[in-house]
Enzyme design. Structure first.
Site, mmCIF file in Angstrom:
data_model
loop_
_atom_site.group_PDB
_atom_site.id
_atom_site.type_symbol
_atom_site.label_atom_id
_atom_site.label_comp_id
_atom_site.label_asym_id
_atom_site.label_seq_id
_atom_site.Cartn_x
_atom_site.Cartn_y
_atom_site.Cartn_z
ATOM 1 N N TRP A 68 122.808 85.335 140.611
ATOM 2 C CA TRP A 68 122.298 86.166 141.703
ATOM 3 C C TRP A 68 120.829 85.783 141.943
ATOM 4 O O TRP A 68 120.045 85.697 140.985
ATOM 5 C CB TRP A 68 122.417 87.642 141.300
ATOM 6 C CG TRP A 68 121.907 88.621 142.317
ATOM 7 C CD1 TRP A 68 122.142 88.617 143.666
ATOM 8 C CD2 TRP A 68 121.077 89.763 142.053
ATOM 9 N NE1 TRP A 68 121.517 89.688 144.252
ATOM 10 C CE2 TRP A 68 120.860 90.405 143.291
ATOM 11 C CE3 TRP A 68 120.512 90.308 140.898
ATOM 12 C CZ2 TRP A 68 120.092 91.566 143.413
ATOM 13 C CZ3 TRP A 68 119.750 91.455 141.009
ATOM 14 C CH2 TRP A 68 119.547 92.078 142.247
ATOM 15 N N ASP A 101 124.427 92.078 132.717
ATOM 16 C CA ASP A 101 124.221 92.663 134.030
ATOM 17 C C ASP A 101 125.588 93.092 134.535
ATOM 18 O O ASP A 101 126.461 92.255 134.792
ATOM 19 C CB ASP A 101 123.597 91.626 134.966
ATOM 20 C CG ASP A 101 123.368 92.196 136.363
ATOM 21 O OD1 ASP A 101 123.679 93.382 136.572
ATOM 22 O OD2 ASP A 101 122.892 91.453 137.241
ATOM 23 N N LYS A 135 128.182 99.307 143.856
ATOM 24 C CA LYS A 135 129.446 98.806 144.381
ATOM 25 C C LYS A 135 130.634 99.645 143.936
ATOM 26 O O LYS A 135 131.448 100.054 144.751
ATOM 27 C CB LYS A 135 129.651 97.352 143.939
ATOM 28 C CG LYS A 135 129.078 96.341 144.877
ATOM 29 C CD LYS A 135 127.569 96.268 144.927
ATOM 30 C CE LYS A 135 126.973 95.664 143.694
ATOM 31 N NZ LYS A 135 125.503 95.453 143.784
HETATM 32 N N1 PLA Z 1 123.160 92.227 139.691
HETATM 33 C C1 PLA Z 1 123.986 91.472 140.417
HETATM 34 C C2 PLA Z 1 124.743 90.374 139.747
HETATM 35 C C3 PLA Z 1 124.149 91.731 141.787
HETATM 36 O O1 PLA Z 1 124.973 90.969 142.492
HETATM 37 C C4 PLA Z 1 123.429 92.781 142.388
HETATM 38 C C5 PLA Z 1 123.552 93.076 143.847
HETATM 39 C C6 PLA Z 1 122.588 93.544 141.568
HETATM 40 C C7 PLA Z 1 122.484 93.248 140.223
HETATM 41 C C8 PLA Z 1 121.752 94.680 142.057
HETATM 42 O O2 PLA Z 1 122.402 95.675 142.649
HETATM 43 P P1 PLA Z 1 121.742 97.109 142.884
HETATM 44 O O3 PLA Z 1 120.292 97.001 142.564
HETATM 45 O O4 PLA Z 1 121.973 97.390 144.315
HETATM 46 O O5 PLA Z 1 122.458 97.993 141.971
HETATM 47 N N2 PLA Z 1 123.888 91.997 144.698
HETATM 48 C C9 PLA Z 1 124.172 92.179 146.125
HETATM 49 C C10 PLA Z 1 123.065 92.871 146.866
HETATM 50 C C11 PLA Z 1 125.420 93.019 146.294
HETATM 51 C C12 PLA Z 1 121.691 92.305 146.722
HETATM 52 O O6 PLA Z 1 121.491 91.080 146.775
HETATM 53 O O7 PLA Z 1 120.797 93.126 146.561
HETATM 54 C C13 PLA Z 1 124.462 90.786 146.704
HETATM 55 O O8 PLA Z 1 124.827 90.708 147.878
HETATM 56 O O9 PLA Z 1 124.363 89.794 145.961
#
Ligand code: PLA
Length: 451
Positions: A180, A261, A297
């Site tokens: 991510w 995570d 989610k």
């Molecule tokens: N960890 C991972 C692996 C994630 O994909 C995301 C969110 C988070 C943590 C953090 O989520 P939160 O802080 O909202 O609880 N990833 C998303 C959104 C869904 C983003 O980038 O913020 C994504 O589209 O990758």
């Protein structure tokens, strides 16, 4: 730490404060207009701003996709960038059980809006640990787990990172390649040094297990390793349980510290306990680990920012001391966490009936995503799109890592108004039966034009 002030900064700050004062007084009286104009004239132009040196930052690689999507007037536009669940009608979903819980909270006139303790809502913390580690977890029974409520998954990762930077002897964290996009930023700003380990093999569109073992095998003893608990983002590729077991053995033998995570518990298999298995394997061996949990989610609580950081320790005494230090991290960061989202989660998790309702709704979301995988795969088959697209069905969780390159993504956005991250990741949760033909057309055109 020593703070240095540049005298010109102070002067600039004073002048802008004066300008602000004058702004207020001109609203009250027009008498000052002339004076105001003459004093503030120096501040009007861009070049004289105290922030004139600030350069325009690029949009966020994920959330910026939504900004671009919102600016597109096309009626056929489709946002497959951010991982946000949509219904078959393309609408955001508030779970029924969440609405029920919120109604209960609103109806309860005894509820107040007082500050939570620094560590958050105690019942929420307990239930969150139980959700991941299991009701019969010895670590919980022995009070070796400390849990603090944080601002969703992101905030939990950041707090965990800052705690490690302050109190852990090895300040290097290994993150998967790819991962991510926010991970490297979160951990380096927390004060850790970020390195990567091999994870994904573009040739097989699967796990590079050998590379992973080699890289973790050569990491310095004690290093922190970030692991996606399930539904790896962006690849949709998870280790099998047998591979997890090998990873666990290697990490424990090298004293590598796991930092899980968990942003998608329940979204990979549709079952909360199944998705918790890898984490439970690491806790069952009695070793220590960190866990960042998000309800964005799996409960659809994206904007409520509800999550938790748990640290599993060797003894209750250590856990207690760790918690006291976590409070010193969060108090100057956000003082104490928000009450509403955590109350919704606690209401649902404490009530058998509501919990069951949640698991049914969660499973329905996961199943709809899985059905989108099959439909997209079939649509590409029907079009005779060149290439092997079986990874669309094999990958799990919210995303498909399509293998489309930057140019193909740009083409799909320009010609088909389909928005996705430039690494070729698409959010399967944003698709519906209605939009799949459009996506398949775009993918087919993107692939065949660059053959
Ligand atoms: N960890 C991972 C692996 C994630 O994909 C995301 C969110 C988070 C943590 C953090 O989520 P939160 O802080 O909202 O609880 N990833 C998303 C959104 C869904 C983003 O980038 O913020 C994504 O589209 O990758």
């Amino acid at each position: 730490m020593e703070h240095k002030f540049d005298i010109s900064d102070v002067t600039n700050r004073r002048l802008s404060t004066l300008a602000r004062h004058l702004e207020v007084s001109t609203m009250e009286s027009s008498v000052n207009e002339g004076l105001y104009a003459s004093i503030t004239s120096g501040f009007d132009g861009n070049s004289n701003s105290v922030f004139a040196h600030v350069v325009k930052a690029p949009e966020d690689p994920i959330l910026g996709v939504t900004v671009a999507y919102n600016n597109d007037p096309s009626p056929v536009k489709l946002n497959l960038g951010v991982g946000a669940y949509r219904t078959e009608e393309g609408k955001p979903l508030v779970l029924n059980v969440v609405r029920r819980a919120e109604q209960q909270l609103v109806n309860d006139r005894s509820r107040v809006k007082e500050y939570l303790p620094i560590t958050g809502l105690a019942e929420f913390n307990k239930l969150s640990a139980k959700l991941m580690f299991g009701a019969d977890s010895p670590a919980i029974k022995e009070n070796r787990v400390t849990t603090v409520q944080c601002l969703s998954g992101t905030g939990s990762l950041r707090v965990g990172g800052e705690f490690l930077a302050r109190h852990y002897h090895e300040r290097t964290i290994y993150i998967p390649q790819p991962t991510w996009g926010n991970h490297p930023k979160i951990f380096s700003l927390a004060g850790l040094s970020v390195k990567t380990y091999r994870y994904y093999d573009p040739a097989t569109r699967g796990l590079n297990f050998q590379g992973l073992l080699e890289d973790l095998g050569s990491a310095p003893s004690g290093a922190v390793v970030l692991l996606h608990a399930c539904a790896h983002n962006p690849t949709g590729v998870d280790p099998t349980i047998q591979q997890w077991e090998k990873i666990r053995q290697l990490m424990r033998s090298k004293r590598l510290l796991p930092f899980f995570d968990s942003a998608y518990q329940g979204f990979a298999s549709g079952n909360l306990d199944t998705d918790a298995k890898p984490v439970r394997m690491f806790v069952a061996d009695g070793g220590e680990c960190l866990l960042a949990q998000s309800y964005a989610k799996n409960m659809g609580l994206y904007g409520e920012r509800v999550g938790a950081l748990s640290i599993v320790c060797n003894t209750a005494d250590v856990a207690n001391r760790v918690e006291s230090q976590l409070k010193l991290v969060t108090r100057p960061m956000f003082s104490n966490p928000p009450i509403h989202g955590a109350s919704i989660v606690a209401t649902i998790l404490r009530d058998r009936n509501m919990y069951d309702e949640w698991t049914v709704e969660l499973k329905a979301m996961a199943e709809r995503i899985i059905s989108m995988r099959q439909k997209l795969f079939d649509a590409l088959q029907t079009r005779g799109t060149p290439g092997d697209w079986s990874h669309i069905i094999k990958q799990i969780g919210m995303f498909t890592f399509t293998g489309l390159n930057k140019e193909q993504v740009a083409f799909m956005t320009k010609e088909y108004h389909i928005y996705m991250t430039s690494d070729g990741r698409i959010s399967m949760a944003g698709l519906s039966s209605k939009t799949i033909p459009h996506l398949a057309d775009a993918m087919h055109a993107a692939v065949t034009r660059t053959l």
